[in-house]
Design a protein around this motif. Structure first.
Motif, mmCIF file in Angstrom:
data_model
loop_
_atom_site.group_PDB
_atom_site.id
_atom_site.type_symbol
_atom_site.label_atom_id
_atom_site.label_comp_id
_atom_site.label_asym_id
_atom_site.label_seq_id
_atom_site.Cartn_x
_atom_site.Cartn_y
_atom_site.Cartn_z
ATOM 1 N N VAL A 6 0.847 -1.196 0.000
ATOM 2 C CA VAL A 6 0.000 0.000 0.000
ATOM 3 C C VAL A 6 0.878 1.239 0.000
ATOM 4 O O VAL A 6 0.679 2.175 -0.770
ATOM 5 N N LEU A 8 4.008 1.742 -0.943
ATOM 6 C CA LEU A 8 4.719 2.034 -2.183
ATOM 7 C C LEU A 8 3.759 2.499 -3.262
ATOM 8 O O LEU A 8 4.023 3.448 -4.000
ATOM 9 N N GLY A 9 2.652 1.830 -3.339
ATOM 10 C CA GLY A 9 1.671 2.207 -4.355
ATOM 11 C C GLY A 9 1.171 3.615 -4.161
ATOM 12 O O GLY A 9 1.093 4.397 -5.101
ATOM 13 N N LEU A 10 0.872 3.934 -2.929
ATOM 14 C CA LEU A 10 0.332 5.260 -2.671
ATOM 15 C C LEU A 10 1.378 6.336 -2.882
ATOM 16 O O LEU A 10 1.094 7.383 -3.451
ATOM 17 N N THR A 12 3.892 6.199 -4.844
ATOM 18 C CA THR A 12 4.122 6.335 -6.274
ATOM 19 C C THR A 12 3.049 7.184 -6.925
ATOM 20 O O THR A 12 3.325 8.116 -7.671
ATOM 21 N N LEU A 13 1.826 6.852 -6.615
ATOM 22 C CA LEU A 13 0.734 7.589 -7.223
ATOM 23 C C LEU A 13 0.677 9.022 -6.737
ATOM 24 O O LEU A 13 0.405 9.947 -7.477
ATOM 25 N N PRO A 101 -7.561 3.341 -0.132
ATOM 26 C CA PRO A 101 -6.320 4.084 -0.373
ATOM 27 C C PRO A 101 -6.510 5.280 -1.279
ATOM 28 O O PRO A 101 -5.808 6.278 -1.155
ATOM 29 N N VAL A 102 -7.455 5.183 -2.190
ATOM 30 C CA VAL A 102 -7.681 6.307 -3.103
ATOM 31 C C VAL A 102 -8.184 7.522 -2.326
ATOM 32 O O VAL A 102 -7.747 8.657 -2.551
#
Lengths: 453, 183
Positions: A6, A8-10, A12-13, A101-102
């Motif tokens: 979560v 890393l994804g967040l 990154t985005l 997360p969004v």
């Protein structure tokens, strides 16, 4: 696992969408938002980036500018209404099945100061991952458009404190300075994998280049701002400052983070193997101070209805850090234990390194005739230029505003709004489109503020 | 499979897609079986002594998302029964388990039967939703797979058989829809 992915994804985005957000976070003036973020006179960014503006009279009456602007944070009311108990709200709790997360990222990118009239729709498509013995492919659908293709990141150079003594245009003071810069760039293989839904190839690294820097300190400064020609109605102003930067501490890391596919990809115990390598450099507070010299210059020309300004900051500001430690840091899989492990080794210690503050510049033009004010400004703080064009038409007690802007990602945004002034008090409303959210569609924010004239 | 790093592969973009949408994982089980030449299994009815009616248990690398909730697991595929002798019915059963040693001691996840004729090939396609009890298996990092083929001769001229041939799996895919946010 969940948390790390979560995270890393967040990150990154968020980095991919944060650049244009930075500018908006600081705007608390509904007037300015209504003009597409335009800087007028001594408002906004002009004084910060153009040292000559310290000497330019405010001319508040001529441009209808208030002395004080107080934001009305309707967005906070909206947010608290939607999330009355945020500490126990499952949408904000990682690990909860309701964790969104969004929503978390969008809340960070768009701090709920103002009312979000139209929220940007987030991708609602399914995301599909294909796994076979020798195949790995991901189809992000519409969400693939959010994967950044170019280098992306956020950076900022601020001066949080600037106390000093001003005598006849000459100012002596000590300025605090802070610089941060975080960057990320997917390599071609990972970009194709995520963005183009390309098949992963066996025995191939997929990764990203990473860069992070934060540094800060203080700078004894001597500056000058004054009118060198003309009078208060028509004059030419110049300003300049010389800073002796003293660095209290800095941390910098540069490297790459990747995973390497197996061969065949899913035939063995480790379909993908992590591989991260960075060079970290830092000088802790308490080490020998960093040092460097830099300067700002600016000029402003006011001629009746026209005002023109240009300013450049942190020219030649290279900081030398005489007591730096350099470590090589690794995140790899231990082949003996088959476990992921991280460690660092000393590369060099007590060495001299340098960092450089980004050169920022601003150029602004305003034209005022009667009850009409038009303007344009260009601001670059080191990660691309933003352009604002806007204007205001005052009609009796009312004011109508409009503007257009191009953000750091070269996206066009629009602003419009109005205001009502009753004596010394005014109420302003401004609308601004933005693409700060995790979406490729624009959202619309409504800003409200009280003005005291 | 190390799911954490599989997740990393997705992380840069998937979080956005999972905001409202679903995360779907398509695992080509057939590719794992074919890679070890266990996609083909001879059958015989009655069973010939010393000839196994099962394949060695195979390992399929799966998701490793044990904290998630599976919505559905849909298994689709095709089997070709290449029959050599006699007429009868062939049953093809697929087993899944989280422990290799107990794959064949549990009930099959699903089965496919086909009526076969001498010297002919019968293709059977299937589409099966796994029962709730078996869904979580596909969240583990490994799923153990077994296949059993059994034949029941039924020809009027030779009711005792032998009914012999080969069951060839030509496709087997699991489509796993994860219910909650995986990232």
């Amino acid at each position: 696992m969940r948390t790390s992915v979560v995270g890393l994804g967040l990150v990154t985005l968020m980095l991919g969408h944060a650049a244009p957000a930075a500018g908006q976070w600081l705007v608390t003036d509904a007037r300015r938002i209504g003009m597409g973020g335009l800087t007028l006179g001594r408002s906004g960014s002009a004084v910060r980036y153009n040292p000559a503006y310290r000497a330019v009279p405010a001319q508040a009456d001529r441009r209808g500018q208030p002395k004080v602007t107080i934001p009305i944070p309707l967005g906070i009311i909206q947010f608290l209404h939607d999330h009355p108990d945020i500490t126990n709200d499952p949408e904000f709790k990682p690990g909860s099945t309701g964790f969104n997360p969004v929503l978390v990222v969008n809340t960070i990118l768009n701090l709920p100061l103002y009312y979000e009239v139209k929220k940007a729709p987030t991708p609602t498509n399914d995301v599909t991952l294909f796994i076979a013995r020798d195949t790995l492919r991901v189809d992000l659908g519409q969400a693939a458009k959010l994967v950044p293709e170019d280098q992306f990141g956020i950076s900022g150079s601020s001066r949080p404190l600037d106390p000093g003594i001003d005598i006849k245009g000459v100012r002596v003071g000590v300025m605090g300075w802070l610089h941060d810069d975080v960057g990320f760039q997917l390599d071609t293989t990972l970009l194709a994998f995520l963005h183009d839904s390309a098949y992963a190839q066996p025995n191939t690294p997929y990764g990203a280049l990473v860069h992070g820097l934060v540094e800060g300190g203080f700078a004894p400064t001597i500056s000058y701002a004054g009118r060198i020609a003309g009078d208060s109605a028509k004059g030419f102003y110049v300003g300049g400052a010389v800073h002796y930067y003293l660095g209290v501490g800095y941390f910098r890391t540069d490297g790459d983070a990747s995973f390497i596919t197996g061969n065949p990809i899913f035939a063995g115990a480790n379909p993908v193997t992590p591989d991260g390598r960075t060079l970290t450099q830092y000088s802790r507070p308490g080490n020998t101070l960093g040092h460097g010299v830099g300067g700002d210059i600016g000029a402003a020309w006011v001629s009746g209805p026209i005002e023109l300004g240009i300013g450049v900051n942190d020219i030649g500001a290279t900081i030398t850090w005489p007591d730096t430690r350099q470590d090589s840091a690794y995140f790899v899989r231990d082949t003996a234990t088959n476990r992921d492990t991280s460690y660092s080794t000393l590369f060099h210690n007590h060495v001299t390194t340098t960092t450089k503050l980004p050169v920022s510049y601003i150029a602004n033009l305003a034209y005022t005739v009667g009850m009409t004010t038009l303007g344009v400004d260009v601001l670059n703080t080191g990660r691309g230029a933003t352009v604002h064009v806007g204007g205001e038409q005052r009609i009796g007690l009312w004011a109508l505003r409009g503007g257009i802007a191009r953000d750091q990602r070269k996206r066009v945004e629009f602003g419009w709004g109005g205001g009502l002034r009753l004596g010394g008090l005014g109420l302003d409303v401004g609308f601004w489109t933005h693409t700060n959210s995790l979406s490729n569609e624009r959202a619309i924010t409504m800003a409200t503020s009280l003005s005291i004239y | 499979m190390n799911a954490k790093w599989l997740g990393v592969a997705l992380a840069a973009g998937v979080a956005a897609g999972c905001g409202q949408g679903r995360a779907i994982f398509v695992v080509d089980i057939y590719s794992f079986l074919k890679g070890t030449n266990t996609d083909t299994l001879p059958y015989s009815g009655p069973v010939l002594p010393g000839v196994p009616d099962t394949i060695p248990v195979q390992t399929v690398n799966s998701l490793g998302l044990t904290s998630s909730i599976v919505d559905t697991v849909l298994l689709t595929g095709t089997i070709s029964f290449v029959n050599r002798t006699d007429t009868g019915t062939v049953a093809f059963q697929v087993y899944f388990d989280s422990v290799a040693n107990t794959v064949y001691t549990s009930a099959p996840a699903f089965g496919v039967t086909a009526d076969v004729l001498p010297a002919s090939t019968t293709d059977s396609s299937f589409s099966v939703n796994l029962p709730d009890a078996l869904k979580p298996l596909f969240l583990a990092s490994k799923v153990y797979v077994g296949i059993r083929a059994s034949a029941t001769p039924g020809g009027a001229s030779s009711p005792a058989g032998p009914l012999q041939g080969t069951a060839k799996l030509t496709a087997l895919q699991a489509r796993i829809v994860v219910q909650d946010k995986i990232f």
